[in-house]
Design a protein around this motif. Structure first.
Motif, PDB file in Angstrom:
ATOM      1  N   MET A   1       0.838  -1.203   0.000  1.00 21.58           N
ATOM      2  CA  MET A   1       0.000   0.000   0.000  1.00 21.58           C
ATOM      3  C   MET A   1       0.873   1.253   0.000  1.00 21.58           C
ATOM      4  O   MET A   1       0.556   2.233  -0.671  1.00 21.58           O
ATOM      5  CB  MET A   1      -0.933  -0.010   1.215  1.00 21.58           C
ATOM      6  N   ARG A   2       1.984   1.199   0.729  1.00 21.43           N
ATOM      7  CA  ARG A   2       2.876   2.356   0.801  1.00 21.43           C
ATOM      8  C   ARG A   2       3.694   2.518  -0.482  1.00 21.43           C
ATOM      9  O   ARG A   2       3.783   3.611  -1.046  1.00 21.43           O
ATOM     10  CB  ARG A   2       3.815   2.201   2.002  1.00 21.43           C
ATOM     11  N   ASP A   3       4.272   1.424  -0.975  1.00 20.66           N
ATOM     12  CA  ASP A   3       5.171   1.501  -2.137  1.00 20.66           C
ATOM     13  C   ASP A   3       4.423   1.813  -3.428  1.00 20.66           C
ATOM     14  O   ASP A   3       4.975   2.462  -4.325  1.00 20.66           O
ATOM     15  CB  ASP A   3       5.938   0.191  -2.301  1.00 20.66           C
ATOM     16  N   PHE A   4       3.178   1.328  -3.542  1.00 20.24           N
ATOM     17  CA  PHE A   4       2.426   1.525  -4.780  1.00 20.24           C
ATOM     18  C   PHE A   4       1.352   2.602  -4.648  1.00 20.24           C
ATOM     19  O   PHE A   4       0.651   2.894  -5.628  1.00 20.24           O
ATOM     20  CB  PHE A   4       1.772   0.205  -5.216  1.00 20.24           C
ATOM     21  N   SER A   5       1.194   3.146  -3.449  1.00 20.19           N
ATOM     22  CA  SER A   5       0.200   4.202  -3.192  1.00 20.19           C
ATOM     23  C   SER A   5      -1.192   3.771  -3.647  1.00 20.19           C
ATOM     24  O   SER A   5      -1.876   4.464  -4.409  1.00 20.19           O
ATOM     25  CB  SER A   5       0.610   5.506  -3.896  1.00 20.19           C
ATOM     26  N   VAL A   6      -1.621   2.590  -3.181  1.00 21.34           N
ATOM     27  CA  VAL A   6      -2.922   2.043  -3.564  1.00 21.34           C
ATOM     28  C   VAL A   6      -3.770   1.851  -2.308  1.00 21.34           C
ATOM     29  O   VAL A   6      -3.275   1.853  -1.181  1.00 21.34           O
ATOM     30  CB  VAL A   6      -2.767   0.700  -4.313  1.00 21.34           C
ATOM     31  N   THR A   7      -5.068   1.642  -2.529  1.00 28.55           N
ATOM     32  CA  THR A   7      -6.009   1.478  -1.429  1.00 28.55           C
ATOM     33  C   THR A   7      -6.048   0.022  -0.968  1.00 28.55           C
ATOM     34  O   THR A   7      -5.540  -0.883  -1.635  1.00 28.55           O
ATOM     35  CB  THR A   7      -7.421   1.898  -1.851  1.00 28.55           C
ATOM     36  N   ALA A   8      -6.711  -0.195   0.161  1.00 26.34           N
ATOM     37  CA  ALA A   8      -6.850  -1.545   0.691  1.00 26.34           C
ATOM     38  C   ALA A   8      -7.673  -2.426  -0.252  1.00 26.34           C
ATOM     39  O   ALA A   8      -7.432  -3.626  -0.370  1.00 26.34           O
ATOM     40  CB  ALA A   8      -7.514  -1.496   2.074  1.00 26.34           C
ATOM     41  N   SER A   9      -8.679  -1.824  -0.936  1.00 23.00           N
ATOM     42  CA  SER A   9      -9.496  -2.614  -1.853  1.00 23.00           C
ATOM     43  C   SER A   9      -8.677  -3.130  -3.030  1.00 23.00           C
ATOM     44  O   SER A   9      -8.896  -4.248  -3.512  1.00 23.00           O
ATOM     45  CB  SER A   9     -10.683  -1.793  -2.359  1.00 23.00           C
ATOM     46  N   THR A  10      -7.735  -2.320  -3.498  1.00 25.28           N
ATOM     47  CA  THR A  10      -6.852  -2.769  -4.589  1.00 25.28           C
ATOM     48  C   THR A  10      -5.985  -3.924  -4.132  1.00 25.28           C
ATOM     49  O   THR A  10      -5.813  -4.920  -4.848  1.00 25.28           O
ATOM     50  CB  THR A  10      -5.960  -1.614  -5.076  1.00 25.28           C
ATOM     51  N   ILE A  11      -5.448  -3.813  -2.928  1.00 24.92           N
ATOM     52  CA  ILE A  11      -4.640  -4.901  -2.389  1.00 24.92           C
ATOM     53  C   ILE A  11      -5.498  -6.143  -2.182  1.00 24.92           C
ATOM     54  O   ILE A  11      -5.054  -7.274  -2.411  1.00 24.92           O
ATOM     55  CB  ILE A  11      -3.980  -4.478  -1.055  1.00 24.92           C
ATOM     56  N   GLY A  12      -6.756  -5.945  -1.778  1.00 26.24           N
ATOM     57  CA  GLY A  12      -7.664  -7.080  -1.633  1.00 26.24           C
ATOM     58  C   GLY A  12      -7.878  -7.795  -2.956  1.00 26.24           C
ATOM     59  O   GLY A  12      -7.923  -9.025  -3.011  1.00 26.24           O
ATOM     60  N   LEU A  13      -8.005  -7.016  -4.045  1.00 22.74           N
ATOM     61  CA  LEU A  13      -8.143  -7.615  -5.370  1.00 22.74           C
ATOM     62  C   LEU A  13      -6.887  -8.390  -5.750  1.00 22.74           C
ATOM     63  O   LEU A  13      -6.969  -9.516  -6.256  1.00 22.74           O
ATOM     64  CB  LEU A  13      -8.420  -6.524  -6.409  1.00 22.74           C
ATOM     65  N   VAL A  14      -5.727  -7.806  -5.496  1.00 23.95           N
ATOM     66  CA  VAL A  14      -4.463  -8.483  -5.809  1.00 23.95           C
ATOM     67  C   VAL A  14      -4.344  -9.789  -5.036  1.00 23.95           C
ATOM     68  O   VAL A  14      -3.899 -10.814  -5.573  1.00 23.95           O
ATOM     69  CB  VAL A  14      -3.266  -7.556  -5.480  1.00 23.95           C
ATOM     70  N   THR A  15      -4.775  -9.768  -3.782  1.00 18.58           N
ATOM     71  CA  THR A  15      -4.659 -10.956  -2.937  1.00 18.58           C
ATOM     72  C   THR A  15      -5.621 -12.052  -3.358  1.00 18.58           C
ATOM     73  O   THR A  15      -5.264 -13.239  -3.386  1.00 18.58           O
ATOM     74  CB  THR A  15      -4.911 -10.571  -1.465  1.00 18.58           C
ATOM     75  N   SER A  16      -6.855 -11.667  -3.685  1.00 23.27           N
ATOM     76  CA  SER A  16      -7.888 -12.674  -3.940  1.00 23.27           C
ATOM     77  C   SER A  16      -7.888 -13.210  -5.366  1.00 23.27           C
ATOM     78  O   SER A  16      -8.436 -14.289  -5.623  1.00 23.27           O
ATOM     79  CB  SER A  16      -9.270 -12.097  -3.627  1.00 23.27           C
ATOM     80  N   ILE A  17      -7.289 -12.486  -6.312  1.00 29.74           N
ATOM     81  CA  ILE A  17      -7.379 -12.889  -7.712  1.00 29.74           C
ATOM     82  C   ILE A  17      -6.799 -14.271  -7.946  1.00 29.74           C
ATOM     83  O   ILE A  17      -7.288 -15.041  -8.782  1.00 29.74           O
ATOM     84  CB  ILE A  17      -6.678 -11.836  -8.620  1.00 29.74           C
ATOM     85  N   GLN A  18      -5.743 -14.618  -7.195  1.00 28.75           N
ATOM     86  CA  GLN A  18      -5.147 -15.944  -7.371  1.00 28.75           C
ATOM     87  C   GLN A  18      -6.148 -17.046  -7.040  1.00 28.75           C
ATOM     88  O   GLN A  18      -6.229 -18.058  -7.745  1.00 28.75           O
ATOM     89  CB  GLN A  18      -3.902 -16.095  -6.500  1.00 28.75           C
ATOM     90  N   PHE A  19      -6.938 -16.867  -5.969  1.00 30.37           N
ATOM     91  CA  PHE A  19      -7.894 -17.897  -5.574  1.00 30.37           C
ATOM     92  C   PHE A  19      -9.052 -18.002  -6.574  1.00 30.37           C
ATOM     93  O   PHE A  19      -9.567 -19.082  -6.830  1.00 30.37           O
ATOM     94  CB  PHE A  19      -8.426 -17.618  -4.173  1.00 30.37           C
ATOM     95  N   PHE A  20      -9.468 -16.860  -7.167  1.00 30.83           N
ATOM     96  CA  PHE A  20     -10.491 -16.913  -8.199  1.00 30.83           C
ATOM     97  C   PHE A  20     -10.001 -17.696  -9.413  1.00 30.83           C
ATOM     98  O   PHE A  20     -10.721 -18.530  -9.965  1.00 30.83           O
ATOM     99  CB  PHE A  20     -10.901 -15.495  -8.618  1.00 30.83           C
ATOM    100  N   VAL A  21      -8.771 -17.414  -9.831  1.00 31.63           N
ATOM    101  CA  VAL A  21      -8.197 -18.122 -10.978  1.00 31.63           C
ATOM    102  C   VAL A  21      -8.047 -19.604 -10.657  1.00 31.63           C
ATOM    103  O   VAL A  21      -8.389 -20.479 -11.471  1.00 31.63           O
ATOM    104  CB  VAL A  21      -6.832 -17.505 -11.361  1.00 31.63           C
ATOM    105  N   TYR A  22      -7.519 -19.894  -9.471  1.00 32.44           N
ATOM    106  CA  TYR A  22      -7.327 -21.282  -9.043  1.00 32.44           C
ATOM    107  C   TYR A  22      -8.651 -22.049  -9.076  1.00 32.44           C
ATOM    108  O   TYR A  22      -8.735 -23.155  -9.629  1.00 32.44           O
ATOM    109  CB  TYR A  22      -6.743 -21.290  -7.628  1.00 32.44           C
TER     110      TYR A  22
END
Length: 419
Positions: A38-59
């Protein structure tokens, strides 16, 4: 080569497990650096949530297609490519400077991760007899939990030593080396073809999928996995730590230690339950017992209007993890009741159930929390009613295991006719 009696099968087993260990660690490792991303990319928690969950959706979405491909072309190519894709995705994750590339990296990792479990089951089915398979599938399940454990303190130490970019880059390189090793072991040493050329006419995919979707045994196994996996991975991986912080008022460190207790339960439960089911020769009865145990554990949270005493919470977390270790029996039943030529798609179908529940539970639980916090301001009430979700999931799992048939091997067509 007589695979079931050849000593080299143990080298195959160890090699696949090592790849699975490192691949499973990358399912949860990004959770260690949420604040840094969140600090290095200046993104919101929802964006990080998408990054985290996308792997499980694909899986989840690729489990049935992967089962079809594995049945049609054999598991070896997909194991090798999947391990390489996971490694490549992890390397990209470690070097990228843009959030959209982070998402692409996790998609690559999810595609690679989707190959491992179904194809590992097929490899074990080819190299080990049924009794050995029932024991070893428990060890394979334990390896997945070890991967989650690897993504806690050990990977945190690596992040401190190398920085988060260096840690993920290193993990990616290790996975690419694992892919190269798998190619050497299977193709160069065991003389196994990358593709399995099957003789005779091939059945249309739509016909096979329709038969799976109409097969009672396949749906029973789907529900078995749905009932166990979502409660454990979905809750432990998302709401367990906030629950303990908000309800018990303990520190994040203490809450994380309780999560480790649950992981310890899964580590012990997976091989022990596999051995027990093999020793007793009663896979279904063993599975029913542990489904009942998990349902009772989740229901215990509803017996206390506020929250269970802390010592009971510790016992519950351990027992839920221990019971989760029995989920490998789903695939022991697949091995026992379906021929190898059809076990890939059935395994993928059952595994879809497990990770579908793992995707659904955090969202449902979070919706319940938001509702109670908005209406009454009492987040403790939200957690209490949120526990109805894993209880309902566990009931579905118990229904599934009660409808499972064991004993005798038959094709999907034959089982469909009997059903």
């Amino acid at each position: 080569m007589d695979k079931a009696n050849h000593k080299f099968r143990w080298v195959i087993f160890a090699s696949v497990l090592v790849a699975y260990l490192f691949m499973s660690s990358q399912r949860t490792a990004p959770g260690l650096i949420t604040d840094q991303l969140m600090r290095d990319f200046s993104v919101t928690a929802s964006t990080i949530g998408l990054v985290t969950s996308i792997q499980f959706f694909v899986y989840t979405g690729l489990q049935i297609p992967m089962g079809l491909l594995a049945d049609r072309y054999g598991p070896i190519l997909f194991l090798i490519i999947g391990t390489a894709l996971t490694g490549l995705g992890t390397i990209i994750y470690g070097v990228t400077t843009h959030e959209y590339v982070l998402i692409f990296a996790r998609i690559l990792t999810g595609i690679g991760d989707a190959t491992i479990w179904v194809n590992m089951i097929l490899v074990l089915s080819m190299w080990f007899n049924q009794k050995e398979f029932t024991r070893l599938i428990g060890i394979a399940g334990m390896t997945g939990s070890l991967g989650f454990l690897l993504a806690t303190v050990p990977f945190s130490v690596l992040i401190v030593s190398l920085g988060w970019r260096g840690a993920f880059f290193t993990a990616g390189v290790v996975l690419c080396l694992c892919s190269t090793w798998l190619y050497f072991i299977f193709v160069k040493k065991a003389n196994q073809p990358l593709f399995v050329k099957k003789e005779g006419p091939r059945e249309k995919i739509t016909v096979l999928l329709r038969r799976v979707c109409l097969n009672r045994q396949a749906w029973a196994l789907f529900l078995c996995h749905f009932g166990l996996v979502g409660g454990y991975i979905g809750f432990i991986g998302s709401w367990a730590v906030p629950y303990m912080i908000d309800v018990y008022g303990i520190s994040r460190l203490d809450a994380s230690q309780l999560v480790l207790i649950s992981l310890l339960g899964a580590l012990i439960g997976a091989p022990l339950i596999g051995w027990l089911a093999s020793y007793l020769g009663a896979i279904k009865r063993t599975y029913v017992v542990f489904h009942l145990m998990v349902l009772l554990c989740w229901s215990t949270f509803l017996f206390f209007p506020n929250h269970p005493p802390f010592y009971i919470l510790i016992i519950l977390f351990f027992m839920i993890g221990f019971g989760f270790g029995s989920n490998s029996l789903t695939f022991a039943i697949v091995r026992q009741t379906f021929p190898v030529t059809e076990s890939g798609i059935v395994s993928g179908f059952a595994n879809t159930g497990g990770f579908l529940s793992a995707v659904l539970l955090p969202s449902i639980f979070g919706f319940i929390l938001d509702y109670f916090q908005a209406t009454s301001g009492q987040i403790v009430d939200g957690y209490y009613y949120g526990f109805f979700t894993p209880v309902i999931f566990a009931i579905f799992g118990l229904i599934g295991v009660l409808f499972v048939r064991v004993g005798g091997t038959g094709s999907l067509y034959q089982l469909s006719k009997r059903n």
